[in-house]
Design a protein around this motif. Sequence first.
Motif, mmCIF file in Angstrom:
data_model
loop_
_atom_site.group_PDB
_atom_site.id
_atom_site.type_symbol
_atom_site.label_atom_id
_atom_site.label_comp_id
_atom_site.label_asym_id
_atom_site.label_seq_id
_atom_site.Cartn_x
_atom_site.Cartn_y
_atom_site.Cartn_z
ATOM 1 N N CYS A 510 0.849 -1.195 0.000
ATOM 2 C CA CYS A 510 0.000 0.000 0.000
ATOM 3 C C CYS A 510 0.884 1.244 0.000
ATOM 4 O O CYS A 510 1.651 1.477 0.931
ATOM 5 C CB CYS A 510 -0.921 0.006 1.215
ATOM 6 N N TYR A 511 0.734 2.056 -1.051
ATOM 7 C CA TYR A 511 1.631 3.188 -1.241
ATOM 8 C C TYR A 511 0.908 4.440 -1.732
ATOM 9 O O TYR A 511 1.536 5.475 -1.917
ATOM 10 C CB TYR A 511 2.710 2.782 -2.248
ATOM 11 N N SER A 512 -0.395 4.352 -1.904
ATOM 12 C CA SER A 512 -1.135 5.501 -2.412
ATOM 13 C C SER A 512 -2.563 5.464 -1.915
ATOM 14 O O SER A 512 -3.077 4.405 -1.535
ATOM 15 C CB SER A 512 -1.137 5.521 -3.949
ATOM 16 N N SER A 513 -3.210 6.615 -1.909
ATOM 17 C CA SER A 513 -4.619 6.682 -1.539
ATOM 18 C C SER A 513 -5.466 5.862 -2.499
ATOM 19 O O SER A 513 -6.374 5.133 -2.084
ATOM 20 C CB SER A 513 -5.080 8.148 -1.547
ATOM 21 N N PHE A 541 -0.916 8.798 5.419
ATOM 22 C CA PHE A 541 -2.168 8.780 6.177
ATOM 23 C C PHE A 541 -3.029 9.996 5.848
ATOM 24 O O PHE A 541 -4.257 9.906 5.819
ATOM 25 C CB PHE A 541 -1.864 8.712 7.674
ATOM 26 N N THR A 542 -2.404 11.130 5.574
ATOM 27 C CA THR A 542 -3.147 12.308 5.120
ATOM 28 C C THR A 542 -3.753 12.045 3.754
ATOM 29 O O THR A 542 -4.920 12.391 3.498
ATOM 30 C CB THR A 542 -2.211 13.532 5.050
ATOM 31 N N GLU A 543 -2.986 11.435 2.877
ATOM 32 C CA GLU A 543 -3.489 11.126 1.532
ATOM 33 C C GLU A 543 -4.712 10.223 1.612
ATOM 34 O O GLU A 543 -5.718 10.435 0.913
ATOM 35 C CB GLU A 543 -2.391 10.440 0.710
ATOM 36 N N ILE A 544 -4.642 9.205 2.475
ATOM 37 C CA ILE A 544 -5.751 8.250 2.594
ATOM 38 C C ILE A 544 -6.997 8.940 3.106
ATOM 39 O O ILE A 544 -8.098 8.762 2.552
ATOM 40 C CB ILE A 544 -5.339 7.091 3.527
ATOM 41 N N LYS A 545 -6.856 9.756 4.144
ATOM 42 C CA LYS A 545 -8.029 10.404 4.738
ATOM 43 C C LYS A 545 -8.641 11.440 3.815
ATOM 44 O O LYS A 545 -9.864 11.649 3.822
ATOM 45 C CB LYS A 545 -7.652 11.029 6.074
ATOM 46 N N GLU A 546 -7.809 12.072 3.005
ATOM 47 C CA GLU A 546 -8.305 13.121 2.117
ATOM 48 C C GLU A 546 -8.545 12.620 0.697
ATOM 49 O O GLU A 546 -8.884 13.410 -0.187
ATOM 50 C CB GLU A 546 -7.317 14.294 2.108
ATOM 51 N N HIS A 547 -8.361 11.312 0.471
ATOM 52 C CA HIS A 547 -8.610 10.693 -0.837
ATOM 53 C C HIS A 547 -7.895 11.453 -1.953
ATOM 54 O O HIS A 547 -8.485 11.821 -2.979
ATOM 55 C CB HIS A 547 -10.117 10.638 -1.124
ATOM 56 N N ARG A 548 -6.601 11.688 -1.768
ATOM 57 C CA ARG A 548 -5.834 12.407 -2.783
ATOM 58 C C ARG A 548 -4.380 11.956 -2.759
ATOM 59 O O ARG A 548 -3.921 11.351 -1.793
ATOM 60 C CB ARG A 548 -5.886 13.917 -2.541
ATOM 61 N N GLU A 549 -3.672 12.236 -3.856
ATOM 62 C CA GLU A 549 -2.237 12.012 -3.918
ATOM 63 C C GLU A 549 -1.572 13.371 -3.698
ATOM 64 O O GLU A 549 -1.831 14.321 -4.438
ATOM 65 C CB GLU A 549 -1.837 11.421 -5.278
ATOM 66 N N TRP A 550 -0.750 13.472 -2.693
ATOM 67 C CA TRP A 550 -0.162 14.741 -2.273
ATOM 68 C C TRP A 550 1.197 14.936 -2.948
ATOM 69 O O TRP A 550 2.144 14.216 -2.680
ATOM 70 C CB TRP A 550 -0.003 14.728 -0.753
ATOM 71 N N ASP A 551 1.270 15.942 -3.819
ATOM 72 C CA ASP A 551 2.561 16.287 -4.422
ATOM 73 C C ASP A 551 3.307 17.174 -3.431
ATOM 74 O O ASP A 551 3.434 18.386 -3.606
ATOM 75 C CB ASP A 551 2.341 17.014 -5.752
ATOM 76 N N SER A 553 5.940 19.175 -1.342
ATOM 77 C CA SER A 553 7.122 19.922 -1.765
ATOM 78 C C SER A 553 8.325 19.548 -0.906
ATOM 79 O O SER A 553 8.191 18.963 0.172
ATOM 80 C CB SER A 553 6.862 21.429 -1.660
ATOM 81 N N ALA A 554 9.499 19.931 -1.367
ATOM 82 C CA ALA A 554 10.732 19.654 -0.621
ATOM 83 C C ALA A 554 10.698 20.370 0.731
ATOM 84 O O ALA A 554 11.127 19.815 1.754
ATOM 85 C CB ALA A 554 11.944 20.089 -1.428
ATOM 86 N N ARG A 555 10.184 21.591 0.758
ATOM 87 C CA ARG A 555 10.143 22.321 2.028
ATOM 88 C C ARG A 555 9.148 21.693 2.991
ATOM 89 O O ARG A 555 9.388 21.651 4.204
ATOM 90 C CB ARG A 555 9.792 23.786 1.773
ATOM 91 N N GLU A 556 8.041 21.158 2.479
ATOM 92 C CA GLU A 556 7.086 20.449 3.338
ATOM 93 C C GLU A 556 7.704 19.169 3.898
ATOM 94 O O GLU A 556 7.460 18.800 5.043
ATOM 95 C CB GLU A 556 5.810 20.141 2.562
ATOM 96 N N ARG A 557 8.514 18.505 3.098
ATOM 97 C CA ARG A 557 9.205 17.315 3.590
ATOM 98 C C ARG A 557 10.235 17.704 4.652
ATOM 99 O O ARG A 557 10.459 16.964 5.617
ATOM 100 C CB ARG A 557 9.876 16.576 2.437
ATOM 101 N N LEU A 558 10.848 18.867 4.482
ATOM 102 C CA LEU A 558 11.792 19.351 5.477
ATOM 103 C C LEU A 558 11.064 19.676 6.782
ATOM 104 O O LEU A 558 11.608 19.474 7.874
ATOM 105 C CB LEU A 558 12.524 20.579 4.947
ATOM 106 N N ILE A 599 5.710 12.819 -6.834
ATOM 107 C CA ILE A 599 4.739 12.450 -7.870
ATOM 108 C C ILE A 599 4.678 13.494 -8.985
ATOM 109 O O ILE A 599 4.249 13.181 -10.095
ATOM 110 C CB ILE A 599 3.334 12.209 -7.274
ATOM 111 N N GLY A 600 5.141 14.722 -8.701
ATOM 112 C CA GLY A 600 5.201 15.724 -9.765
ATOM 113 C C GLY A 600 6.241 15.416 -10.811
ATOM 114 O O GLY A 600 6.265 16.036 -11.878
ATOM 115 N N LEU A 601 7.114 14.454 -10.548
ATOM 116 C CA LEU A 601 8.164 14.060 -11.488
ATOM 117 C C LEU A 601 7.778 12.826 -12.291
ATOM 118 O O LEU A 601 8.512 12.402 -13.192
ATOM 119 C CB LEU A 601 9.475 13.771 -10.742
#
Length: 667
Positions: A510-513, A541-551, A553-558, A599-601
């Motif tokens: 399991c790797y995506s919403s 877990f955010t992707e699953i709850k919001e039924h979306r694939e989250w692109d 950003s690098a700063r969000e990952r930071l 996923i943007g890549l």
Amino acid sequence: MEYPAGTAPIKAEYLLSLTTTGNAADDDAAEGNTGSGRRYSRDGDNEVTASRGPNRGKLSKEQKKARQGANKGRKFGKVRDELDLCWRLANGATCEFGDECRFTHDIPSYLAVKSQDIRIPQTSQFSLSSPFTPDITKSIAPVPEYPSIDLGTVCPVFSETGECRYGFKCRFLGGHVRIDGSASLALIGDEDKKARAALTAMEVNFVDAETQKLLKTKKYPCPITAGYLKELQATGDSESKPKPAPNANSLIMPEPEQNMDIVQRPASEIISQRTGDLLSASSDTPDVPIRFSEKKRLHWSGKTYLAPLTTVGNLPFRRLCVAYGADITCGEMGLANSFLSGSKEEWSLVRRHPSETTFGVQVAGNKPGNLVPIAEVLSKECAGNLDFVDVNCGCPIDLVFKTGSGSALLDAPGKLGKILIGMNRALGEIPVTIKLRTGIKDGKNIAHKLMPRAASEWGAGCITLHGRTRQQRYTRLADWDYIKECVDAVRAREADEDLPPIPIFGGGDCYSSEGYWKNVGKTGVDGIMIGRGALIKPWIFTEIKEHREWDISARERLDLIKTYAEYGINHFGSDTTGVNATRRYLCEALSFQYRYVPIGLLEHLPGRINDRAPAFRGRNELETLLASGDSQDWVKISEMFLGPAPESWTFTPKHRSNAHGNEESQG
């Protein structure tokens, strides 16, 4: 563009080469350990390390082949202050040992050689380009007498709890010290924040040294276990279905206040539904089993579940996943024999943060004689702070399997039944859950036979099925068609016997919403336990709850990495030892997270967990850095928030290809 099979489809503008880089990750590390790794935890004032696995002898040829390319026998040395300050004086107390204390009592001398205070920058202060240097204003009030103190820093421990238990030893000392005109120092506190932290920030499930000593000397009283094992002995301990008689330990009346996630029925109602009024007839029908699964039901449908993960699934990581939407968390797999020997390292695994709203402990063992007593100890020592106990019936690691634990229990249904029934009795209200694989050998699935029995006969409160056999490890995709077959088998048994349904979770790849909700709808599971997907992208877990694939950003990952660092310091400690424990586990986490391909890549969505990434560049240099498989870059990322790594500190990655330089130089 044509991509080789198993290659992530990177867009042409970001692609550097179609050649995949790095070593294939050892995903069995997500469920167990071969014994070569070391666990590192903090217990009070002490740093603790422990080798994992019941057998640390010479490896067989098969084991050596299986571990080819791995850094064997990884060791992480202790890093301490150049001058070690007495803990009592560090916290503003008086040392009863006086001049005989083996630690220094000279605070000014200690501060004179202490490393510079650390600042954790805001991620907005970092540049997206190398060298990513944050814009940090220097201390607004330099202290010439104490150059190591930075009054502009913020201590994560003090910020969350209103006091710092590490006192003058804290690497963020400037955030909770007062300096008067005579240059004397005083630690400060925030009483209001202390009061709030008692409910929202203080970890629970601390097992004291006296309890550990009782366990080590085998003097811890376990009367329920003793009675149950005596019953098994009296019946010859046969492999037939165990049938314990109802007794005072079996019947648990509902408490006045109940968790919102749990529905509990009166014992008399439970018993009468299945067998008539056993309360009055128990003496005549001693062999009728109690329906343990109904004494406390788990309502987990629709909830997200983080898998128990060895080493990386520590409390800071679980807390991070909760922040991103995980509803159910489970501690790292602990060995029953190690728990019963009073191991501080093993008992550190039961720690729980208040943010973990539904929390369980996973145990591995091979017989009622070690799993039932640990269940009884857990019920006493963690009463009120434990929502379930999970039995590991799926770990494929040789050193676990060969002891009869983990997935070996799949081939011993009689023993497994005795274990689950005995644990149910010993745990009182706390439900027992199980996690298993489809079988041991390819082509010989047996979960469809075991799961209905676990639900109806043995009292499992929840079942999680990983869609692979032990033999497959992670070499093939999970079999979701078979998971559906097993769910149908359990539901049919429940319908035949008029039983209320228990939650069933699936697991594997399991790797995506999109993949999550597709398999939930296809199989009828109540949810999917997330393991590797959460290690690579904790925001799943955010992707699953919001039924979306989250692109993302690098700063969000930071931001995520910064949060992990703060959680780690709160758990492992803000002194030199704790900061470098946090650094080690942050690097372990990055050893999975670098595998994420933004996923943007990608040419098409969703991304797949088993696809290997070819050489690519990110949308900015920070994104490229976060995709680096070089462990030295992971250390570099840790230094963004934890300060420079000490010269004596090193991080050895699990795989040689992640080490700095070429693989030959690591041989």
